[in-house]
Write a protein that holds these residues in place. Structure first.
Motif, PDB file in Angstrom:
ATOM      1  N   PHE A   1       2.051  -7.357 -11.589  1.00  0.00           N
ATOM      2  CA  PHE A   1       2.038  -6.416 -11.070  1.00  0.00           C
ATOM      3  C   PHE A   1       1.984  -7.238  -9.704  1.00  0.00           C
ATOM      4  CE2 PHE A   1      -1.200  -4.167  -7.998  1.00  0.00           C
ATOM      5  CZ  PHE A   1      -0.853  -3.066  -8.592  1.00  0.00           C
ATOM      6  N   LEU A   2       1.065  -8.458  -9.164  1.00  0.00           N
ATOM      7  CA  LEU A   2       1.093  -9.025  -7.875  1.00  0.00           C
ATOM      8  C   LEU A   2       2.610  -9.424  -7.839  1.00  0.00           C
ATOM      9  CD1 LEU A   2      -2.077 -11.307  -8.445  1.00  0.00           C
ATOM     10  CD2 LEU A   2      -1.690  -9.058  -7.372  1.00  0.00           C
ATOM     11  N   SER A   3       3.481  -9.663  -8.825  1.00  0.00           N
ATOM     12  CA  SER A   3       4.565 -10.804  -7.881  1.00  0.00           C
ATOM     13  C   SER A   3       5.611  -8.829  -7.459  1.00  0.00           C
ATOM     14  CB  SER A   3       5.153 -10.919  -8.910  1.00  0.00           C
ATOM     15  OG  SER A   3       5.942 -10.154 -10.289  1.00  0.00           O
ATOM     16  N   VAL A   4       5.596  -7.580  -8.239  1.00  0.00           N
ATOM     17  CA  VAL A   4       6.268  -6.531  -7.846  1.00  0.00           C
ATOM     18  C   VAL A   4       5.561  -5.413  -6.781  1.00  0.00           C
ATOM     19  CG1 VAL A   4       6.734  -3.821  -8.932  1.00  0.00           C
ATOM     20  CG2 VAL A   4       6.968  -6.265 -10.631  1.00  0.00           C
ATOM     21  N   LEU A   5       4.567  -5.392  -6.737  1.00  0.00           N
ATOM     22  CA  LEU A   5       3.823  -4.521  -5.568  1.00  0.00           C
ATOM     23  C   LEU A   5       4.065  -4.751  -4.421  1.00  0.00           C
ATOM     24  CD1 LEU A   5       1.844  -2.697  -5.462  1.00  0.00           C
ATOM     25  CD2 LEU A   5      -0.062  -4.675  -4.538  1.00  0.00           C
ATOM     26  N   PRO A   6       4.266  -6.201  -3.775  1.00  0.00           N
ATOM     27  CA  PRO A   6       4.971  -6.295  -2.451  1.00  0.00           C
ATOM     28  C   PRO A   6       6.644  -5.895  -2.006  1.00  0.00           C
ATOM     29  CG  PRO A   6       4.389  -8.440  -3.188  1.00  0.00           C
ATOM     30  CD  PRO A   6       4.034  -7.178  -4.414  1.00  0.00           C
ATOM     31  N   ASP A   7       7.493  -5.806  -2.801  1.00  0.00           N
ATOM     32  CA  ASP A   7       8.669  -5.042  -3.182  1.00  0.00           C
ATOM     33  C   ASP A   7       8.427  -4.473  -3.183  1.00  0.00           C
ATOM     34  OD1 ASP A   7      10.250  -7.530  -2.145  1.00  0.00           O
ATOM     35  OD2 ASP A   7      10.404  -7.934  -4.541  1.00  0.00           O
ATOM     36  N   ALA A   8       7.624  -3.132  -4.009  1.00  0.00           N
ATOM     37  CA  ALA A   8       7.908  -1.945  -3.726  1.00  0.00           C
ATOM     38  C   ALA A   8       6.945  -1.714  -2.755  1.00  0.00           C
ATOM     39  CB  ALA A   8       6.942  -1.374  -5.020  1.00  0.00           C
TER      40      ALA A   8
END
Lengths: 89, 378
Positions: free
Chosen positions: B359-366
């Motif tokens: 989740f923490l790796s996906v959130l910034p790009d989203a």
């Protein structure tokens, strides 16, 4: 409605810029404010006209996060608010 | 896929599933009748009641089953107000109560009563001084305070509020939907409401406990079920499953709570580090272990939910664009925090560290993509 977070010296100061965000949903009014706050001189007032209920909470919250000053929010006769923000830096 | 919406509903606990299937066969008959299968259903019902009462810290005969947590709140609020009519018609609530409390308050107002709403601070904690003053005011019939907030996870000072209520002779209804099974119920309540599907039981089971000596009169047409408190045939198999789930989660609550709290701490610390212009919302320390909420500046909540769903994460939001009413969450409004770009992550039992990392790796790009698409150049 009574203005929130008022400070006597700011209330009544005429806005140097008015942003018409009526009919626009959040976050658009906030984005417009953030993009244009530097168009007024330091300590100048931006008045954001908005009628999305989220703007009434979110513009003061944005001011807190960005260290600008929410002067007051005035109800507009046609619905919505004129939300006054003072540029702090 | 990672399901991060436990505050809406916790997935069915495996022991609840097992108990449900067994009780569908053993507990289908009418518990109010006197033949064999009915007596068996009655026994299962009363055993479940005793088990749930023990975990919640009340007596069996104080506990009734309702059709949902919402119905438990409605009956609790309106029944207590009815029972206390002679004391007055003022209802005191915090500004961040669940909508079921506020909607019951609207019915009370429509019937000529009054509702006083007590504000909260920036982290969502009720203003205890104002709460105390409100319950002491002449004619107060009932006060309501949640054990913890469902949107931001902030725990409320229920024990202190209960003391203020006791001193004023006003009953306190505690909505414990977010904490039942996860933490002991704070002492001092007069009425308690909770919901089984929030603790890993099936949907369709709520609980309402009314302490002995608390005046209460049903606001609904009379019916003999549930000691005349709740009308309608009890869903015995689901109630049995609810008890099995509660027993199981309460037994592991301390260990699992500590594990989830550590994951939530990580989200609280990492999100503002990884994503620019984010406000993490709610009380940092006095909170439930499984809920964390944050708002991303210049981001539309619905767009962020869609992006995260595409990446395999089920989360919820208090932003207005995600609500059927198109109004921002009354909780976020009352706290005076950013309501747009809002995400609530609530971890179910057994959430893996790897899912939180992903989740923490996906959130910034989203977030970056949504800001770019909206033309945000800030």
């Amino acid at each position: 409605m009574t203005p929130r977070q008022t400070s006597a010296e700011d209330v009544g100061q005429a806005p140097a810029l008015t942003i018409d965000a009526l009919g626009k949903k959040c976050p658009i009014p906030i984005i417009m404010l953030a993009e244009r706050i530097n168009h007024v001189p330091l300590n100048g007032i931006v008045s954001v006209l908005a009628d999305d209920p989220a703007a009434f909470t979110d513009i003061p919250a944005w001011c807190r996060l960005k260290s600008h000053h929410h002067v007051a929010s005035y109800e507009l006769p046609q619905g919505g608010w004129a939300i006054h923000v003072r540029r702090n830096y | 896929m990672a399901y991060f919406d436990a505050a809406s509903t916790e997935p069915l606990h495996p022991q609840a599933r097992e108990a449900l299937i067994a009780a569908l066969d053993a507990g289908w008959a009418d518990p109010a009748r006197l033949y064999g299968p009915a007596r068996r259903a009655k026994m299962l019902l009363e055993q479940a009641r005793a088990e749930i009462a023990e975990v919640l810290g009340c007596r069996s005969d104080e506990l009734s089953f309702t059709a949902s947590g919402t119905q438990a709140v409605h009956l609790g609020v309106l029944g207590a107000l009815r029972g206390r009519r002679r004391a007055g018609s003022r209802l005191v609530v915090s500004a961040v109560e669940h909508s079921s409390v506020l909607h019951a308050g609207q019915v009370h107002e429509a019937g000529g009563g009054s509702v006083e709403t007590v504000g909260v601070g920036r982290t969502g904690v009720v203003d205890l001084e104002a709460f105390g003053a409100a319950v002491r005011a002449e004619g107060t019939a009932l006060a309501c305070l949640q054990s913890a907030n469902h949107e931001v996870g902030t725990a409320q000072p229920v024990a202190e509020a209960a003391e203020l209520c006791a001193a004023a002779g006003v009953p306190l209804l505690v909505d414990a939907a977010q904490t039942a099974g996860r933490a002991p119920v704070p002492p001092g309540w007069s009425l308690l409401a909770a919901s089984a599907h929030k603790w890993g039981g099936p949907a369709g089971v709520g609980v309402l406990a009314v302490r002995k000596g608390t005046r209460w009169r049903s606001p609904l047409p009379e019916d003999e079920r549930e000691r005349r408190r709740v009308p309608g045939f009890e869903n015995v198999p689901a109630i049995v499953a609810a008890a099995a789930a509660l027993r199981a989660v309460a037994a592991e609550a301390e260990r699992e709570g500590a594990r989830l709290a550590a994951l939530v701490d990580r989200v609280r610390a990492e999100v503002p580090r990884l994503v620019p212009d984010v406000e993490v919302i709610g009380e940092p320390v006095a909170r439930v272990p499984h809920i964390v909420t944050f708002s991303c500046l210049y981001v539309e909540g619905e767009a962020l939910l869609t992006e995260l769903d595409r990446a395999g994460f089920s989360v919820s939001s208090g932003s207005s664009c995600t609500a059927s009413t198109l109004r921002p969450s009354h909780v976020l409004e009352a706290m005076g925090v950013l309501t747009h770009g809002n995400v609530r992550v609530s971890l179910p039992r057994g959430t893996s560290e790897a899912d939180v990392d992903r989740f923490l790796s996906v959130l910034p790009d989203a977030v970056r993509r949504i800001r770019e698409e909206a033309g945000v150049k800030l």
